[in-house]
Design an enzyme around this catalytic site. Structure first.
Site, PDB file in Angstrom:
ATOM      1  N   GLY A  28       2.494   2.721  10.760  1.00  0.00           N
ATOM      2  CA  GLY A  28       3.374   3.744  10.491  1.00  0.00           C
ATOM      3  C   GLY A  28       4.136   4.254  11.885  1.00  0.00           C
ATOM      4  O   GLY A  28       4.725   5.100  11.935  1.00  0.00           O
ATOM      5  N   ASN A  33       0.889  -1.096   0.139  1.00  0.00           N
ATOM      6  CA  ASN A  33      -0.050   0.077   0.112  1.00  0.00           C
ATOM      7  C   ASN A  33       0.819   1.263   0.104  1.00  0.00           C
ATOM      8  O   ASN A  33       1.510   1.699   0.907  1.00  0.00           O
ATOM      9  CB  ASN A  33      -0.890  -0.005   1.350  1.00  0.00           C
ATOM     10  CG  ASN A  33      -1.456   1.362   1.400  1.00  0.00           C
ATOM     11  OD1 ASN A  33      -1.772   2.156   0.588  1.00  0.00           O
ATOM     12  ND2 ASN A  33      -2.311   1.545   2.570  1.00  0.00           N
ATOM     13  N   TRP A  34       1.220   1.843  -1.170  1.00  0.00           N
ATOM     14  CA  TRP A  34       2.136   2.782  -1.324  1.00  0.00           C
ATOM     15  C   TRP A  34       1.522   4.255  -0.592  1.00  0.00           C
ATOM     16  O   TRP A  34       2.193   5.095  -0.377  1.00  0.00           O
ATOM     17  CB  TRP A  34       2.378   2.973  -2.632  1.00  0.00           C
ATOM     18  CG  TRP A  34       3.589   2.111  -3.228  1.00  0.00           C
ATOM     19  CD1 TRP A  34       4.164   1.208  -2.442  1.00  0.00           C
ATOM     20  CD2 TRP A  34       3.937   1.791  -4.348  1.00  0.00           C
ATOM     21  NE1 TRP A  34       4.913   0.440  -3.596  1.00  0.00           N
ATOM     22  CE2 TRP A  34       4.589   0.875  -4.777  1.00  0.00           C
ATOM     23  CE3 TRP A  34       3.701   2.669  -5.907  1.00  0.00           C
ATOM     24  CZ2 TRP A  34       5.302   0.400  -5.699  1.00  0.00           C
ATOM     25  CZ3 TRP A  34       4.373   2.277  -6.945  1.00  0.00           C
ATOM     26  CH2 TRP A  34       5.342   1.085  -6.806  1.00  0.00           C
ATOM     27  N   LYS A  35       0.118   4.301  -0.411  1.00  0.00           N
ATOM     28  CA  LYS A  35      -0.430   5.356   0.146  1.00  0.00           C
ATOM     29  C   LYS A  35      -0.026   6.503  -0.914  1.00  0.00           C
ATOM     30  O   LYS A  35      -0.075   6.304  -2.013  1.00  0.00           O
ATOM     31  CB  LYS A  35      -0.083   5.640   1.467  1.00  0.00           C
ATOM     32  CG  LYS A  35      -0.083   4.484   2.440  1.00  0.00           C
ATOM     33  CD  LYS A  35       0.048   4.804   3.854  1.00  0.00           C
ATOM     34  CE  LYS A  35      -0.363   3.543   4.727  1.00  0.00           C
ATOM     35  NZ  LYS A  35      -0.328   3.722   6.043  1.00  0.00           N
ATOM     36  N   GLY A  67       2.921  -0.678   4.424  1.00  0.00           N
ATOM     37  CA  GLY A  67       2.833   0.454   4.100  1.00  0.00           C
ATOM     38  C   GLY A  67       4.553   0.934   3.786  1.00  0.00           C
ATOM     39  O   GLY A  67       4.957   0.594   2.623  1.00  0.00           O
ATOM     40  N   GLY A  68       4.994   1.469   4.665  1.00  0.00           N
ATOM     41  CA  GLY A  68       6.251   2.283   4.574  1.00  0.00           C
ATOM     42  C   GLY A  68       7.255   1.192   3.983  1.00  0.00           C
ATOM     43  O   GLY A  68       8.165   1.593   2.932  1.00  0.00           O
ATOM     44  N   HIS A  83      -9.666   1.461   4.996  1.00  0.00           N
ATOM     45  CA  HIS A  83      -8.227   1.589   5.682  1.00  0.00           C
ATOM     46  C   HIS A  83      -8.639   2.573   6.421  1.00  0.00           C
ATOM     47  O   HIS A  83      -9.383   3.512   6.643  1.00  0.00           O
ATOM     48  CB  HIS A  83      -7.373   2.058   4.431  1.00  0.00           C
ATOM     49  CG  HIS A  83      -5.900   2.202   5.178  1.00  0.00           C
ATOM     50  ND1 HIS A  83      -5.519   3.205   6.064  1.00  0.00           N
ATOM     51  CD2 HIS A  83      -4.995   1.363   5.200  1.00  0.00           C
ATOM     52  CE1 HIS A  83      -4.127   2.651   6.336  1.00  0.00           C
ATOM     53  NE2 HIS A  83      -3.796   1.811   5.990  1.00  0.00           N
ATOM     54  N   SER A 127       3.370  -1.703  10.482  1.00  0.00           N
ATOM     55  CA  SER A 127       4.748  -1.747  10.745  1.00  0.00           C
ATOM     56  C   SER A 127       5.448  -2.936  10.315  1.00  0.00           C
ATOM     57  O   SER A 127       6.118  -3.633  11.212  1.00  0.00           O
ATOM     58  CB  SER A 127       5.108  -1.416  12.197  1.00  0.00           C
ATOM     59  OG  SER A 127       4.892  -0.043  12.274  1.00  0.00           O
ATOM     60  N   GLU A 167      -6.958   4.932   8.000  1.00  0.00           N
ATOM     61  CA  GLU A 167      -6.713   6.519   7.155  1.00  0.00           C
ATOM     62  C   GLU A 167      -7.753   7.043   6.640  1.00  0.00           C
ATOM     63  O   GLU A 167      -8.430   8.163   6.718  1.00  0.00           O
ATOM     64  CB  GLU A 167      -5.396   6.471   6.431  1.00  0.00           C
ATOM     65  CG  GLU A 167      -4.254   6.550   7.077  1.00  0.00           C
ATOM     66  CD  GLU A 167      -3.151   5.952   6.374  1.00  0.00           C
ATOM     67  OE1 GLU A 167      -2.990   5.884   5.263  1.00  0.00           O
ATOM     68  OE2 GLU A 167      -2.231   5.549   7.124  1.00  0.00           O
ATOM     69  N   GLU A 227      -5.353  -4.383  10.745  1.00  0.00           N
ATOM     70  CA  GLU A 227      -4.515  -3.471  10.920  1.00  0.00           C
ATOM     71  C   GLU A 227      -4.597  -2.595  12.055  1.00  0.00           C
ATOM     72  O   GLU A 227      -5.681  -1.847  12.261  1.00  0.00           O
ATOM     73  CB  GLU A 227      -4.343  -2.610   9.824  1.00  0.00           C
ATOM     74  CG  GLU A 227      -4.096  -3.316   8.351  1.00  0.00           C
ATOM     75  CD  GLU A 227      -3.475  -2.276   7.510  1.00  0.00           C
ATOM     76  OE1 GLU A 227      -2.598  -2.592   6.980  1.00  0.00           O
ATOM     77  OE2 GLU A 227      -4.043  -1.294   7.177  1.00  0.00           O
TER      78      GLU A 227
HETATM   79  P1  PGA Z   1       2.889   0.689   7.591  1.00  0.00           P
HETATM   80  O1  PGA Z   1       1.358   0.890   7.013  1.00  0.00           O
HETATM   81  O2  PGA Z   1       3.519  -0.584   7.258  1.00  0.00           O
HETATM   82  O3  PGA Z   1       3.495   1.609   7.130  1.00  0.00           O
HETATM   83  O4  PGA Z   1       2.488   0.748   9.032  1.00  0.00           O
HETATM   84  C1  PGA Z   1       0.505  -0.234   6.688  1.00  0.00           C
HETATM   85  C2  PGA Z   1      -0.848   0.084   6.179  1.00  0.00           C
HETATM   86  O5  PGA Z   1      -1.267   1.350   6.707  1.00  0.00           O
HETATM   87  O6  PGA Z   1      -1.382  -0.400   5.548  1.00  0.00           O
END
Ligand code: PGA
Length: 256
Positions: free
Chosen positions: A174, A9-11, A235-236, A96, A214, A98, A168
Site C-alpha cells: 500500500g 485481496n480487497w481488504k 490489494g489496491g 497477512h 504495490s 495487517e 509481501e
Molecule cells: P497492495 O496490497 O497491492 O495495495 O500493496 C497488497 C496486499 O496487502 O496483499
C-alpha cells in the site's frame, strides 16, 4: 510447470453491490484468458453474492481474507471454515501483515489456522514478509525463514503442494514502493529453499509463491517473469476491474 495464480485481496473495501458490478465487468474481461488461476478474496459480506455469480467457475475461484481455526462456538465476530466451504470458497489468506500487526496474530496462531484450513479443504495463501527495519538490518532472510518454520510446524509434506505462499515485504504494501524484480526474486528463491528444508526439493518446486506489495499493471509483467515468482497478491490495484484484468493478462504473453 507451476500455473500462475493472481489473487485479489480487497481488504475492507467494496459493498455487495460494488462487488457485483466489479464481477460483471471482470468476468467479461477475462473470459478468454486461460492458463492462469484467478482468486478474488472479498469481504465476508460479499461472499454469498459472488459465490452465486462465480460459483464453481473454472477460472475464477473465491478466497476468504480470514477465518477462525475452531470449528464452531463462542467466538463472537468470527467465521469458521465450514461456513466458507458452503460458499464454494477454495482459498483463505492467512498471516497477512495487517492481521499480524493490527490484530496481533502470532506465528503459533497462524500455524493453527494453516492446519485448520488444510483439515477443511481450504487452501492457505500464507503471507510472509519483513518490515523495512528488518530489511535495513539485513535480517530479511532470517525473518522469512522464522515465519515459515512457525507457520508450517506439523504440516504434513503431502499438504505442501496445495499451499500458496505470498511474499509481501511489509514496506511495499500500500505504499507504492515495489520490491525490484531482483529483490523479489532473491526473496522467493530463499523462500523456496526454506520450503525445501521443511519438505524436500521436489515438493518445494511445486509450491506457488506469489509476490505482493504495490503490484500494478505497469510492474506486473517484470515481476511475473522472474523464475520463482508464480503469481501476485494484489490489494489496491485489484479494486478496479480493468486494472486487475491487466495484471492477470501480464501472466501470459499471448493474453492482453
Ligand atoms: P497492495 O496490497 O497491492 O495495495 O500493496 C497488497 C496486499 O496487502 O496483499
Amino acid at each position: 510447470m507451476r500455473k500462475k495464480i493472481i489473487a485479489a485481496n480487497w481488504k475492507m473495501n467494496m459493498t455487495v453491490s460494488e462487488a457485483e458490478s466489479f464481477v460483471d465487468d471482470f468476468q467479461r474481461e477475462v473470459a478468454d484468458i486461460t492458463g492462469v488461476e484467478i482468486v478474488i478474496a472479498p469481504p465476508f459480506t460479499s461472499l454469498p453474492k459472488l459465490s452465486e455469480l462465480v460459483g464453481d467457475s473454472q477460472n475464477i475461484r473465491l478466497g476468504a481474507q480470514n477465518f477462525h481455526p475452531e470449528p464452531s462456538g463462542a467466538f463472537t465476530g468470527e467465521i469458521s471454515a465450514s461456513m466458507l466451504r458452503e460458499l464454494f470458497v477454495r482459498y483463505v489468506i492467512i498471516g497477512h501483515s495487517e492481521r499480524r500487526q493490527i490484530f496481533g496474530e502470532s506465528d503459533a496462531f497462524i500455524n493453527q489456522k494453516v492446519l485448520a484450513a488444510q483439515a477443511n479443504e481450504l487452501k492457505p495463501i500464507l503471507c510472509i514478509g519483513e518490515t523495512l527495519a528488518e530489511r535495513e538490518a539485513g535480517r530479511e532472510k532470517e525473518i522469512l525463514a522464522g515465519q515459515l518454520h512457525g507457520a508450517l510446524a506439523n504440516v504434513p509434506v503431502e499438504e505442501f503442494p496445495d499451499m500458496v505462499i505470498a511474499y509481501e515485504p511489509v514496506w511495499a504494501i500500500g505504499t507504492g514502493k515495489t520490491a525490484t524484480a531482483a529483490q523479489a526474486q532473491e526473496a522467493h528463491a530463499h523462500t523456496r529453499e526454506v520450503l525445501a528444508e521443511l519438505s524436500n526439493p521436489e515438493t518445494a518446486n511445486k509450491i506457488r509463491i506469489q509476490y505482493g506489495g504495490s503490484v500494478k499493471p505497469d510492474n506486473a509483467k517484470e515481476l511475473l517473469s522472474q523464475p520463482d515468482i508464480d503469481g501476485a497478491l494484489v490489494g489496491g490495484a485489484s479494486l478496479e476491474s480493468r486494472s486487475f484484468t491487466r495484471i492477470v493478462s501480464a501472466c501470459c504473453e499471448d493474453n492482453g
